[in-house]
Design an enzyme around this catalytic site. Structure first.
Site, PDB file in Angstrom:
ATOM      1  N   TYR A 194       3.030 -10.272   4.740  1.00  0.00           N
ATOM      2  CA  TYR A 194       4.545  -9.666   5.343  1.00  0.00           C
ATOM      3  C   TYR A 194       5.013 -10.614   6.172  1.00  0.00           C
ATOM      4  O   TYR A 194       6.236 -10.613   6.395  1.00  0.00           O
ATOM      5  CB  TYR A 194       4.184  -8.506   5.953  1.00  0.00           C
ATOM      6  CG  TYR A 194       3.673  -7.229   5.270  1.00  0.00           C
ATOM      7  CD1 TYR A 194       4.467  -6.938   4.114  1.00  0.00           C
ATOM      8  CD2 TYR A 194       2.371  -6.689   5.431  1.00  0.00           C
ATOM      9  CE1 TYR A 194       3.781  -5.758   3.074  1.00  0.00           C
ATOM     10  CE2 TYR A 194       1.905  -5.652   4.689  1.00  0.00           C
ATOM     11  CZ  TYR A 194       2.657  -5.349   3.468  1.00  0.00           C
ATOM     12  OH  TYR A 194       1.976  -4.217   2.629  1.00  0.00           O
TER      13      TYR A 194
ATOM     14  N   GLU B  19      -8.497  -4.220  -7.397  1.00  0.00           N
ATOM     15  CA  GLU B  19      -8.062  -2.589  -6.998  1.00  0.00           C
ATOM     16  C   GLU B  19      -6.811  -2.450  -7.707  1.00  0.00           C
ATOM     17  O   GLU B  19      -6.111  -3.365  -8.422  1.00  0.00           O
ATOM     18  CB  GLU B  19      -7.866  -2.473  -5.192  1.00  0.00           C
ATOM     19  CG  GLU B  19      -6.818  -3.439  -4.712  1.00  0.00           C
ATOM     20  CD  GLU B  19      -6.428  -3.077  -3.561  1.00  0.00           C
ATOM     21  OE1 GLU B  19      -6.575  -2.119  -3.039  1.00  0.00           O
ATOM     22  OE2 GLU B  19      -5.605  -4.037  -2.755  1.00  0.00           O
TER      23      GLU B  19
ATOM     24  N   ASN C   7      -3.131  -0.574  -6.877  1.00  0.00           N
ATOM     25  CA  ASN C   7      -2.044   0.035  -6.006  1.00  0.00           C
ATOM     26  C   ASN C   7      -1.102   1.036  -6.792  1.00  0.00           C
ATOM     27  O   ASN C   7      -0.421   0.311  -7.591  1.00  0.00           O
ATOM     28  CB  ASN C   7      -1.469  -1.160  -5.329  1.00  0.00           C
ATOM     29  CG  ASN C   7      -2.449  -1.918  -4.442  1.00  0.00           C
ATOM     30  OD1 ASN C   7      -2.920  -1.253  -3.374  1.00  0.00           O
ATOM     31  ND2 ASN C   7      -2.881  -2.948  -4.626  1.00  0.00           N
TER      32      ASN C   7
ATOM     33  N   ASP D 177      -5.092  -5.755  -9.116  1.00  0.00           N
ATOM     34  CA  ASP D 177      -5.285  -7.185  -8.369  1.00  0.00           C
ATOM     35  C   ASP D 177      -6.702  -7.608  -8.762  1.00  0.00           C
ATOM     36  O   ASP D 177      -7.577  -6.880  -8.762  1.00  0.00           O
ATOM     37  CB  ASP D 177      -5.196  -6.866  -7.067  1.00  0.00           C
ATOM     38  CG  ASP D 177      -3.775  -6.479  -6.231  1.00  0.00           C
ATOM     39  OD1 ASP D 177      -2.906  -6.478  -7.182  1.00  0.00           O
ATOM     40  OD2 ASP D 177      -3.836  -6.095  -5.182  1.00  0.00           O
TER      41      ASP D 177
ATOM     42  N   GLU E 290       2.140   1.630   7.296  1.00  0.00           N
ATOM     43  CA  GLU E 290       3.178   0.715   6.456  1.00  0.00           C
ATOM     44  C   GLU E 290       4.618   1.356   6.513  1.00  0.00           C
ATOM     45  O   GLU E 290       5.181   1.097   5.376  1.00  0.00           O
ATOM     46  CB  GLU E 290       2.629   0.783   4.779  1.00  0.00           C
ATOM     47  CG  GLU E 290       1.294  -0.170   4.875  1.00  0.00           C
ATOM     48  CD  GLU E 290       0.500  -0.070   3.860  1.00  0.00           C
ATOM     49  OE1 GLU E 290       0.643  -0.595   2.990  1.00  0.00           O
ATOM     50  OE2 GLU E 290      -0.382   1.098   3.687  1.00  0.00           O
TER      51      GLU E 290
ATOM     52  N   SER F  88      -2.863  -2.709   3.021  1.00  0.00           N
ATOM     53  CA  SER F  88      -2.248  -3.943   3.717  1.00  0.00           C
ATOM     54  C   SER F  88      -3.140  -4.681   4.641  1.00  0.00           C
ATOM     55  O   SER F  88      -2.931  -5.150   5.656  1.00  0.00           O
ATOM     56  CB  SER F  88      -1.173  -3.408   4.441  1.00  0.00           C
ATOM     57  OG  SER F  88       0.188  -3.082   3.820  1.00  0.00           O
TER      58      SER F  88
ATOM     59  N   GLY G 151       4.187  -2.765  -2.878  1.00  0.00           N
ATOM     60  CA  GLY G 151       5.360  -3.087  -2.366  1.00  0.00           C
ATOM     61  C   GLY G 151       6.529  -3.099  -3.385  1.00  0.00           C
ATOM     62  O   GLY G 151       6.115  -3.706  -4.298  1.00  0.00           O
TER      63      GLY G 151
HETATM   64  N1  LIG Z   1     -14.915  -8.823  -1.727  1.00  0.00           N
HETATM   65  C1  LIG Z   1     -14.108  -9.758  -1.544  1.00  0.00           C
HETATM   66  N2  LIG Z   1     -14.032 -11.155  -1.926  1.00  0.00           N
HETATM   67  C2  LIG Z   1     -13.140 -12.011  -1.437  1.00  0.00           C
HETATM   68  N3  LIG Z   1     -12.112 -11.772  -0.632  1.00  0.00           N
HETATM   69  C3  LIG Z   1     -11.867 -10.383  -0.571  1.00  0.00           C
HETATM   70  C4  LIG Z   1     -12.830  -9.390  -1.239  1.00  0.00           C
HETATM   71  N4  LIG Z   1     -12.322  -8.145  -0.457  1.00  0.00           N
HETATM   72  C5  LIG Z   1     -11.094  -8.563   0.188  1.00  0.00           C
HETATM   73  N5  LIG Z   1     -10.990  -9.845   0.157  1.00  0.00           N
HETATM   74  C6  LIG Z   1      -9.675 -10.410   0.691  1.00  0.00           C
HETATM   75  O1  LIG Z   1      -9.071  -9.496   1.452  1.00  0.00           O
HETATM   76  C7  LIG Z   1      -7.635  -9.098   0.895  1.00  0.00           C
HETATM   77  C8  LIG Z   1      -7.486  -7.547   1.178  1.00  0.00           C
HETATM   78  O2  LIG Z   1      -8.420  -6.618   0.494  1.00  0.00           O
HETATM   79  P1  LIG Z   1      -8.313  -5.463  -0.480  1.00  0.00           P
HETATM   80  O3  LIG Z   1      -9.412  -5.131  -0.928  1.00  0.00           O
HETATM   81  O4  LIG Z   1      -7.371  -5.780  -1.283  1.00  0.00           O
HETATM   82  O5  LIG Z   1      -7.435  -4.450   0.600  1.00  0.00           O
HETATM   83  P2  LIG Z   1      -6.071  -4.085   0.863  1.00  0.00           P
HETATM   84  O6  LIG Z   1      -6.129  -2.598  -0.133  1.00  0.00           O
HETATM   85  O7  LIG Z   1      -5.770  -3.574   2.191  1.00  0.00           O
HETATM   86  O8  LIG Z   1      -4.989  -4.960   0.145  1.00  0.00           O
HETATM   87  C9  LIG Z   1      -7.855  -9.391  -0.502  1.00  0.00           C
HETATM   88  O9  LIG Z   1      -6.587  -9.695  -1.205  1.00  0.00           O
HETATM   89  C10 LIG Z   1      -8.718 -10.595  -0.411  1.00  0.00           C
HETATM   90  O10 LIG Z   1      -7.990 -11.802  -0.009  1.00  0.00           O
HETATM   91 MG   LIG Z   2      -5.123  -5.662  -1.558  1.00  0.00          MG
END
Ligand SMILES: Nc1ncnc2c1ncn2[C@@H]1O[C@H](COP(=O)(O)OP(=O)(O)O)[C@@H](O)[C@H]1O
Ligand SMILES: [Mg+2]
Length: 326
Positions: A226, A279, A281, A267, A13, A154, A285
């Site tokens: 992005y 999660e 963060n 989120d 990143e 990301s 960003g």
């Molecule tokens: N358990 C889940 N159910 C549905 N969609 C998911 C799930 N986990 C991740 N996603 C999809 O993947 C994206 C990235 O996952 P995330 O855990 O937020 O990782 P990062 O830390 O890379 O942002 C989420 O914003 C969502 O669109």
């Molecule tokens: Mg995420």
């Protein structure tokens, strides 16, 4: 104040961080601060005005009053830089070592939040080389499921597994990034984000926003995040008032339970009135058009005031921590 902005860093990143840091610098100047630009190269070296820095523990950083580490991902948002700044003995924006590390590790974060009863998707943690029973437990999550490196961001290395035969390959992809992997049950509904600002003792939540995907595979992958026009932010989100209040109160609770300070973007997955925490963060960003700042702007806090508040919180936290004996 004289504020150092840390830009770049060692993670994938790096470029995103340069954008965040550029905006932070502009915002700080607009708020009347002096900006000291420190660029962290991909190889890990730090430079100011083209000169490589030699850091000395206990000696601060370039005579600044505070540091704004506008860094994302590993070696920036995971507690490592925060530890270095502690040893330099300088105030810095954002969460400290432990909260940064906890929020970076999806397994640890989920287990901490589960301990306090916060609603989340089901998950299975898998350590490379120690598979005992994991495959059976993963099957219990149902399909699709999501396979992720535990400590990245990301959307890098994340695979949505639609069929059981694809699980093995997805685990290999994730293990290519991190020996710690998390597999999650799939959430339904829309993605909603909420910005949190303040000291650990009194954080405030912005009005939330809904992520509307425009590009990408139908989930919020790297491209959707992005690429120009990859997503749109809808404020307010198209969810019930009950769900909005749940999002805002869960955002504040998660922030405090993780021990965050300054800022975090929380989120969520929202389906009807059901709200699941995805999660936190700790350094999302941070350009003036990033979700974090846009949500505050929509809640009446313009960007220069936002960065100014963050520096103030950093300086207060530094003073407060020095009131404790160690
Ligand atoms: N358990 C889940 N159910 C549905 N969609 C998911 C799930 N986990 C991740 N996603 C999809 O993947 C994206 C990235 O996952 P995330 O855990 O937020 O990782 P990062 O830390 O890379 O942002 C989420 O914003 C969502 O669109
Ligand atoms: Mg995420």
């Amino acid at each position: 104040m004289r504020v150092a902005v840390l830009a770049g860093g060692r993670s994938s990143e790096h470029e995103v961080s340069l954008e965040s840091a550029g905006s932070v610098g502009d915002g700080l100047r607009a708020a009347g601060h002096e900006v000291v630009w420190v660029e962290l190269a991909r190889d890990g070296t730090w430079r100011h005005d083209g000169v490589e820095l030699a850091l000395q523990p206990g000696r601060g950083l370039l005579d600044v009053d505070a540091v704004f580490p506008a860094l994302h991902g590993p070696f920036g948002e995971d507690g490592t830089v925060q530890g270095l700044l502690e040893l330099l003995d300088v105030p810095y924006v954002g969460s400290g070592v432990l909260a940064s590390a906890v929020c970076m590790d999806k397994v640890l974060f989920k287990e901490l939040m589960a301990h306090h009863g916060l609603p989340q998707v089901g998950h299975v943690a898998v350590q490379e080389g120690i598979l005992d029973g994991a495959v059976e437990r993963i099957a219990g999550l149902g399909l699709p499921c999501w396979v992720k490196p535990a400590r990245l961001g990301s959307s890098v290395g994340i695979v949505r597994v639609g069929e059981a035969r694809d699980l093995e390959g997805a685990l290999q992809t994730a293990f290519g990034h991190d020996p710690r992997v998390i597999v999650e049950a799939s959430a339904t509904g829309v993605e909603v984000e909420c910005s949190v600002l303040g000291p650990t003792s009194a954080p405030e939540a912005s009005g939330p926003g809904e992520i509307v995907l425009v590009k990408g595979p139908g989930w919020y992958d790297y491209e959707a995040k992005y690429a120009a026009g990859g997503m749109e932010l809808l404020v307010p989100p198209r969810i019930s008032d009950v769900a909005i209040e749940r999002v805002r109160s869960l955002a504040v609770r998660a922030f405090q339970l993780a021990g965050c300070s300054g800022l975090a973007r929380a989120d969520f997955f929202v389906d009807g009135d059901e709200v699941l925490l995805n999660e936190l963060n700790t350094m999302p960003g941070f350009t003036s058009t990033s979700v974090y700042a846009k949500l505050w702007d929509a809640s009446g806090l313009p960007y220069p005031e936002l960065v100014d508040r963050l520096v103030g919180i950093a300086v207060d936290r530094y003073a407060d921590e020095r009131r404790h004996r160690f």
